[in-house]
Enzyme design. Sequence first.
Site, mmCIF file in Angstrom:
data_model
loop_
_atom_site.group_PDB
_atom_site.id
_atom_site.type_symbol
_atom_site.label_atom_id
_atom_site.label_comp_id
_atom_site.label_asym_id
_atom_site.label_seq_id
_atom_site.Cartn_x
_atom_site.Cartn_y
_atom_site.Cartn_z
ATOM 1 N N ALA A 1 -6.861 -0.120 14.764
ATOM 2 C CA ALA A 1 -6.473 -1.117 13.760
ATOM 3 C C ALA A 1 -6.782 -2.517 14.257
ATOM 4 C CB ALA A 1 -4.977 -1.000 13.462
ATOM 5 N N VAL A 2 -7.322 -3.320 13.355
ATOM 6 C CA VAL A 2 -7.588 -4.732 13.631
ATOM 7 C C VAL A 2 -7.012 -5.533 12.466
ATOM 8 C CG1 VAL A 2 -9.388 -6.486 13.907
ATOM 9 C CG2 VAL A 2 -9.676 -4.235 14.960
ATOM 10 N N ARG B 1 -14.587 -8.433 12.170
ATOM 11 C CA ARG B 1 -15.954 -8.931 12.403
ATOM 12 C C ARG B 1 -16.015 -9.874 13.605
ATOM 13 N NH1 ARG B 1 -17.543 -5.527 9.157
ATOM 14 N NH2 ARG B 1 -17.713 -5.701 6.918
ATOM 15 N N ARG B 2 -15.100 -9.691 14.551
ATOM 16 C CA ARG B 2 -15.085 -10.489 15.781
ATOM 17 C C ARG B 2 -15.217 -9.592 17.016
ATOM 18 N NH1 ARG B 2 -10.293 -14.843 14.321
ATOM 19 N NH2 ARG B 2 -11.242 -15.536 12.378
ATOM 20 N N GLU C 1 -11.742 11.108 13.061
ATOM 21 C CA GLU C 1 -11.985 11.271 11.630
ATOM 22 C C GLU C 1 -11.819 9.911 10.983
ATOM 23 O OE1 GLU C 1 -7.940 12.419 9.320
ATOM 24 O OE2 GLU C 1 -8.893 14.040 10.412
ATOM 25 N N ASN D 1 -14.875 4.151 4.281
ATOM 26 C CA ASN D 1 -14.708 3.091 5.275
ATOM 27 C C ASN D 1 -16.065 2.840 5.948
ATOM 28 O OD1 ASN D 1 -13.986 1.363 7.342
ATOM 29 N ND2 ASN D 1 -12.107 2.451 7.844
ATOM 30 N N TYR E 1 -18.868 3.518 14.437
ATOM 31 C CA TYR E 1 -18.865 4.788 15.167
ATOM 32 C C TYR E 1 -20.288 5.293 15.399
ATOM 33 C CZ TYR E 1 -13.915 4.604 13.971
ATOM 34 O OH TYR E 1 -12.609 4.213 13.823
#
Length: 149
Positions: A59-60, A66-67, A89, A94, A101
């Site tokens: 999680a971000v 985008r950093r 998964e 997404n 990935y």
Amino acid sequence: MTPQDLAALHRLAFTAERPWSAAEFSDLLTDPHVALLQRPQGFALTRTVAQESELLTLAVHPDHRRRHIADALLTEWMQTAQADHAFLEVAADNHAALALYRKHGFAETGRRTAYYRRADAPRVDAVLMTAALPRRQAVESPGIPSKTG
């Protein structure tokens, strides 16, 4: 980060799915096979057992995407996991995560049809992905011969 911090960030990062609770994070963090990787504004939770390492969640904070935070967390996981293979998964919709990935060598190995529920929208497939991890050299202590030596 505390379990409450993790749950709050997870809630912000995962708006289309049910976010995990502080109790769920707390329970996971008691497992000796689970590792928490942290950066400011992001985290990854992994579980490594029997030469396989699973990305449980990454999680971000939406304001900090985008950093390269997710990229750094994924790199750290793949470089430090004591395993031969990594798997995860991800929701088929997404696209940013799928691209990340794939950049790290993950390939699709299967699907769970209509796995993720969406509020007021059709269900979404879960994409199963796997990657080989770098081989580790056995670390030898001075004066203790290796089993092969």
